[in-house]
Design an enzyme around this catalytic site. Structure first.
Site, mmCIF file in Angstrom:
data_model
loop_
_atom_site.group_PDB
_atom_site.id
_atom_site.type_symbol
_atom_site.label_atom_id
_atom_site.label_comp_id
_atom_site.label_asym_id
_atom_site.label_seq_id
_atom_site.Cartn_x
_atom_site.Cartn_y
_atom_site.Cartn_z
ATOM 1 N N THR A 123 2.188 6.329 -4.808
ATOM 2 C CA THR A 123 2.145 5.560 -3.557
ATOM 3 C C THR A 123 0.823 4.827 -3.353
ATOM 4 O O THR A 123 0.530 4.376 -2.236
ATOM 5 C CB THR A 123 2.379 6.508 -2.364
ATOM 6 O OG1 THR A 123 1.389 7.552 -2.405
ATOM 7 C CG2 THR A 123 3.764 7.137 -2.427
ATOM 8 N N GLU A 124 0.035 4.677 -4.401
ATOM 9 C CA GLU A 124 -1.298 4.103 -4.260
ATOM 10 C C GLU A 124 -1.288 2.727 -3.595
ATOM 11 O O GLU A 124 -2.118 2.448 -2.713
ATOM 12 C CB GLU A 124 -1.980 4.016 -5.630
ATOM 13 C CG GLU A 124 -2.589 5.321 -6.110
ATOM 14 C CD GLU A 124 -1.590 6.268 -6.744
ATOM 15 O OE1 GLU A 124 -2.028 7.270 -7.340
ATOM 16 O OE2 GLU A 124 -0.369 6.030 -6.651
#
Length: 243
Positions: A123-124
Site C-alpha cells: 500500500t506504499e
C-alpha cells in the site's frame, strides 16, 4: 519484539510488536540480527503474534522521528528485506493475518508462503511513499507481470485472491497454519544445505542484482521531502478519523 522458538529442526521467528506487529527501527534491527544468527539453521518459519503477520511500517513513529530516524529506518528496512531474501537456508512464511506493505514484502522474500487469514498487499503508493528497489524486486520475484497492478493500486488481497496471483503458495485453515509451515520447512531442511543454497541463489540472482542497483540515497531523500512528509501526515490523519 522478535520471538524465537525451536520446533524440532525448525526455528520459528515471530513478530511480537503491538497489536499488529508494526515495523519500527528497533524491530527491524532485531529481526535482521535474529536471521543473521540463523544462517546455519536447518530451516526457518516466519510468522506473527496475535491477529497479524505484520501491518507494515510504524508511520507515526517514522513521521515524528524526522529526517534522521527516516534515514536510519529505511536503511534498516532494506537490510531486513535482504536478510530474508538472501538468507541461505529455507525460509517459510506462515501468514496468520494482515501482511501489509513491509509485512507483505517480508513474506514475499520467503521461499514458500502459507496464509490463513487477513489481507496482503503493498500500500506504499496509497500512503504517498515510493518503493525502494529491494521491496519492488521482492514483489516482482513472486508475482511477475502482476507487480505493476498490485503496486499502482495498493489493493490488498484476501488469501484466495493472493493465491490466484502467486503471492502466496497455499491457503490453509488458521488452526493448521503453523503445522503446515513446519512440515514444509522440515521437507526443505531435508535437502542438502549446499544444494538448497546454490539453487536458491541461482533462482534469485537477477532479482538480487536489481536490488543492489537501486539508489538508497535517492529513496531516502524523497521520503524526507516536504511533499512526501505531507502525504504521510495526511494519511495518518485519515486513519485517525476512521477510528
Amino acid at each position: 519484539m522478535i520471538g524465537v522458538e525451536q520446533r524440532g529442526a525448525v526455528s520459528v521467528v515471530r513478530f511480537e510488536n503491538g497489536p499488529v506487529n508494526v515495523l519500527d527501527l528497533d524491530t527491524l534491527r532485531e529481526f535482521t540480527s535474529t536471521l543473521a544468527g540463523l544462517v546455519d539453521a536447518p530451516a526457518v518459519v516466519l510468522t506473527g503474534a496475535g491477529r497479524a503477520f505484520s501491518a507494515g511500517v510504524d508511520l507515526k513513529r517514522l513521521y515524528e522521528g524526522g529526517e534522521t530516524y527516516t534515514r536510519e529506518f529505511l536503511l534498516a528496512l532494506g537490510g531486513a528485506f535482504r536478510a530474508v531474501f538472501d538468507h541461505p537456508r529455507p525460509v517459510v512464511a506462515a501468514v496468520n493475518g494482515h501482511a501489509i506493505a513491509g509485512g507483505c514484502v517480508i513474506a514475499a522474500g520467503c521461499d514458500y508462503r502459507f496464509m490463513s487469514a487477513g489481507t496482503i498487499g503493498v500500500t506504499e503508493l496509497l500512503v504517498g511513499v515510493p518503493f525502494p528497489a529491494t521491496a519492488l524486486e521482492a514483489i516482482r520475484y513472486v508475482v511477475g507481470p502482476r507487480t505493476a497492478a498490485l503496486v499502482n493500486t495498493g489493493r490488498t488481497l484476501r488469501p484466495d485472491e493472493a493465491l490466484a496471483i502467486g503471492l502466496v503458495d497455499e491457503v490453509v485453515a488458521p488452526e493448521g497454519l503453523l503445522d503446515a509451515a513446519l512440515a514444509r520447512a522440515e521437507a526443505f531442511a531435508a535437502i542438502p544445505a549446499v544444494s538448497f543454497a546454490m539453487t536458491k541463489a541461482a533462482l534469485r540472482a537477477d532479482a538480487s542484482r536489481l536490488m543492489a542497483g537501486g539508489s538508497t540515497d535517492e529513496v531516502i531523500e524523497v521520503w524526507n521531502s516536504p511533499a512526501v512528509r505531507a502525504a504521510i501526515s495526511a494519511y495518518l490523519e485519515s486513519l485517525a478519523k476512521r477510528r
